[in-house]
Design a protein around this motif. Structure first.
Motif, mmCIF file in Angstrom:
data_model
loop_
_atom_site.group_PDB
_atom_site.id
_atom_site.type_symbol
_atom_site.label_atom_id
_atom_site.label_comp_id
_atom_site.label_asym_id
_atom_site.label_seq_id
_atom_site.Cartn_x
_atom_site.Cartn_y
_atom_site.Cartn_z
ATOM 1 N N SER A 185 9.639 -11.369 -1.254
ATOM 2 C CA SER A 185 10.932 -12.034 -1.078
ATOM 3 C C SER A 185 11.531 -11.760 0.299
ATOM 4 N N ALA A 186 11.048 -10.718 0.965
ATOM 5 C CA ALA A 186 11.510 -10.415 2.320
ATOM 6 C C ALA A 186 10.778 -11.297 3.319
ATOM 7 N N ALA A 187 10.877 -12.595 3.107
ATOM 8 C CA ALA A 187 10.227 -13.554 4.004
ATOM 9 C C ALA A 187 11.190 -14.678 4.350
ATOM 10 N N GLY A 188 12.492 -14.368 4.316
ATOM 11 C CA GLY A 188 13.485 -15.381 4.623
ATOM 12 C C GLY A 188 13.766 -15.493 6.111
ATOM 13 N N PHE A 189 14.955 -15.999 6.415
ATOM 14 C CA PHE A 189 15.309 -16.282 7.808
ATOM 15 C C PHE A 189 15.319 -15.009 8.651
ATOM 16 N N GLY A 190 15.939 -13.940 8.123
ATOM 17 C CA GLY A 190 16.018 -12.697 8.891
ATOM 18 C C GLY A 190 14.659 -12.081 9.136
ATOM 19 N N ALA A 191 13.825 -12.008 8.079
ATOM 20 C CA ALA A 191 12.491 -11.410 8.221
ATOM 21 C C ALA A 191 11.621 -12.239 9.163
ATOM 22 N N ALA A 244 0.834 -1.209 0.000
ATOM 23 C CA ALA A 244 0.000 0.000 0.000
ATOM 24 C C ALA A 244 0.868 1.257 0.000
ATOM 25 N N ARG A 245 1.960 1.207 0.738
ATOM 26 C CA ARG A 245 2.852 2.373 0.749
ATOM 27 C C ARG A 245 3.501 2.583 -0.616
ATOM 28 N N LEU A 246 3.883 1.488 -1.269
ATOM 29 C CA LEU A 246 4.481 1.605 -2.597
ATOM 30 C C LEU A 246 3.462 2.077 -3.634
ATOM 31 N N GLU A 247 2.168 1.745 -3.438
ATOM 32 C CA GLU A 247 1.136 2.230 -4.355
ATOM 33 C C GLU A 247 1.002 3.743 -4.285
ATOM 34 N N GLN A 248 1.235 4.304 -3.112
ATOM 35 C CA GLN A 248 1.038 5.732 -2.915
ATOM 36 C C GLN A 248 2.296 6.543 -3.161
ATOM 37 N N SER A 249 3.368 5.908 -3.458
ATOM 38 C CA SER A 249 4.625 6.631 -3.706
ATOM 39 C C SER A 249 5.427 5.868 -4.750
ATOM 40 N N GLY A 250 6.437 6.502 -5.254
ATOM 41 C CA GLY A 250 7.313 5.840 -6.202
ATOM 42 C C GLY A 250 6.786 5.880 -7.625
ATOM 43 N N ALA A 251 7.174 4.879 -8.394
ATOM 44 C CA ALA A 251 6.872 4.852 -9.835
ATOM 45 C C ALA A 251 5.375 4.717 -10.096
ATOM 46 N N ILE A 252 4.686 3.898 -9.289
ATOM 47 C CA ILE A 252 3.250 3.703 -9.531
ATOM 48 C C ILE A 252 2.492 5.012 -9.365
ATOM 49 N N THR A 279 3.887 -5.996 -10.078
ATOM 50 C CA THR A 279 4.452 -7.347 -10.001
ATOM 51 C C THR A 279 5.850 -7.323 -9.399
ATOM 52 N N SER A 280 6.644 -6.337 -9.844
ATOM 53 C CA SER A 280 8.000 -6.209 -9.296
ATOM 54 C C SER A 280 7.966 -5.889 -7.808
ATOM 55 N N ASN A 281 7.067 -4.974 -7.425
ATOM 56 C CA ASN A 281 6.957 -4.626 -6.005
ATOM 57 C C ASN A 281 6.525 -5.829 -5.177
ATOM 58 N N ARG A 282 5.557 -6.589 -5.690
ATOM 59 C CA ARG A 282 5.079 -7.752 -4.949
ATOM 60 C C ARG A 282 6.189 -8.790 -4.805
ATOM 61 N N THR A 283 6.949 -8.998 -5.905
ATOM 62 C CA THR A 283 8.055 -9.952 -5.827
ATOM 63 C C THR A 283 9.098 -9.497 -4.823
#
Length: 403
Positions: free
Chosen positions: A277-283, A147-155, A269-273
């Protein structure tokens, strides 16, 4: 008997010297803990590999655990099976001299290894235990980030361009609609004027005269109605002309609109990917600690309890070895080791004495040979001297003339 001594072999002790029931129970317990730790290390290493691969469940994750478990078990068996024998004063019968003092280095290294395994192996196991809760929390975090990326950036930039294009389409539509609206109002005025002309021709209008003679009020209303209809027709034609003139720009904006939508979808799609992807061991570790802070008694207490239990399982074998220093088994092993060492030491001393005596005999024989060689050399020298003297005398006598 082999089955009864299996756990003792696992604990790396000599069954022949496990003489008491308490020592047998102790080392069998150590063997059980080592076997449990082997299973724990295999599963934990597989979980760590799975977490490192972002939970793709590679088939080879179960190949990493056995070597790791074997290495740590070998370390534990070396620690448990080691008896610190004191090899000083071997002839002393004092039982306090059987064993040396415990060294901290070996146990400290094992404790450090246990802490490292607690971090590397226990954490993936706990993350797998709370997988459902962590996935739900990460889903909420990812939605907020999207949602934050939808309101800012390239989109947002693309959306502003689309809004601009839509505003231009709306302005063009408004211009055409204004012309049509003006034409419609003129047609309404023409219809109203014509209706008034009809009423006037029936003597119900303003002039109160029947008929619609030329030049009269009725005729003027008819002419006005015709003029308004002609004006409305002209406005409709003008609107059609404007619409046709706007068509190339509309097509261009439609193309831009489609291109911008494609770019927005690609960016989404790029934002979602990127976000997912931030769902690994650290996250997942950060999510776990966030859940622990939010609800300690629901998550943290159980988490810390299980983690502490696994760490205790990791250290149980070495801890039992540490607190049982100087038991009957270790004293029996120390007596056997000191007895063997004393026997080997005495044998070595006897060999040294034999070697020394042989050396003395060899030295004495060598001295005798040297003296005999010297006597022989002296005798040969004297004999040679006498022989030379006699030959010289004989030669002198032969050369002397007879008178």
């Amino acid at each position: 008997m082999a089955g009864r001594s299996f756990l003792l072999r696992v604990a790396n002790v000599n069954p022949a010297n496990v003489l008491t029931h308490t020592d047998r129970a102790l080392y069998r317990s150590i063997g059980i803990f080592i076997l449990l730790y082997g299973g724990y290390a295999i599963v934990g290493a597989a979980s760590f590999v799975d977490a490192s691969s972002n939970y793709t469940h590679p088939w080879w994750q179960w190949l990493v655990g056995p070597p790791v478990a074997a290495a740590v078990i070998a370390y534990d068996r070396a620690v448990v099976g080691r008896v610190a024998v004191n090899y000083e004063h071997l002839e002393s019968a004092d039982p306090h001299r059987l064993l040396r003092r415990r060294t901290a280095g070996l146990y400290t290294g094992r404790m450090v290894l246990a802490l490292l395994f607690a971090i590397v192996i226990t954490e993936p196991l706990m993350l797998a235990r709370y997988k459902g809760e962590i996935d739900a929390y990460l889903g909420t975090v990812h939605n907020r980030e999207l949602a934050r990326l939808e309101q800012s950036g390239a989109i947002a930039a693309f959306q502003r361009q689309i809004d601009g294009l839509r505003a231009q389409d709306a302005a063009d539509d408004a211009a055409v609609a204004d012309l049509h609206r003006l034409a419609e109002s003129k047609r309404s005025a023409a219809t109203s004027a014509y209706n008034q002309a009809l009423e006037d021709s029936r003597a119900a209008g303003v002039s109160r005269r029947a008929g619609c003679p030329p030049g009269g009020f009725c005729d003027a209303l008819v002419q006005q109605s015709r003029s308004l209809n002609a004006e409305a027709t002209r406005l409709d034609q003008e609107a059609s002309t404007v619409r046709q003139a706007q068509e190339p720009a509309r097509q261009s904006r439609a193309t831009q609109f489609a291109a911008l939508n494609e770019q927005i979808e690609a960016q989404r799609t790029s934002n979602r990917t990127t976000v997912e992807s931030a769902a690994g061991f650290g996250a997942r570790t950060a999510a776990m600690w966030e859940l622990v802070q939010r609800d300690f008694w629901g998550f943290g207490f159980f988490y810390l309890g299980v983690a502490a239990l696994l760490v205790c399982l990791d250290c149980a074998a070495v801890w039992l070895k540490l607190v049982s220093h100087g038991n009957g088994y270790e004293r029996a092993e120390a007596r056997d080791a000191r007895r063997r060492e004393l026997s080997e030491l005495r044998r070595h001393q006897q060999e040294l004495r034999v070697t020394e005596a042989a050396t003395d005999v060899a030295d004495a024989g060598l001295d005798t040979v040297v003296r005999e060689q010297r006597l022989l050399d002296a005798a040969v020298s004297q004999a040679t001297t006498r022989l030379l003297a006699e030959l010289e005398e004989q030669t002198r006598t032969a050369l002397t003339p007879t008178r």
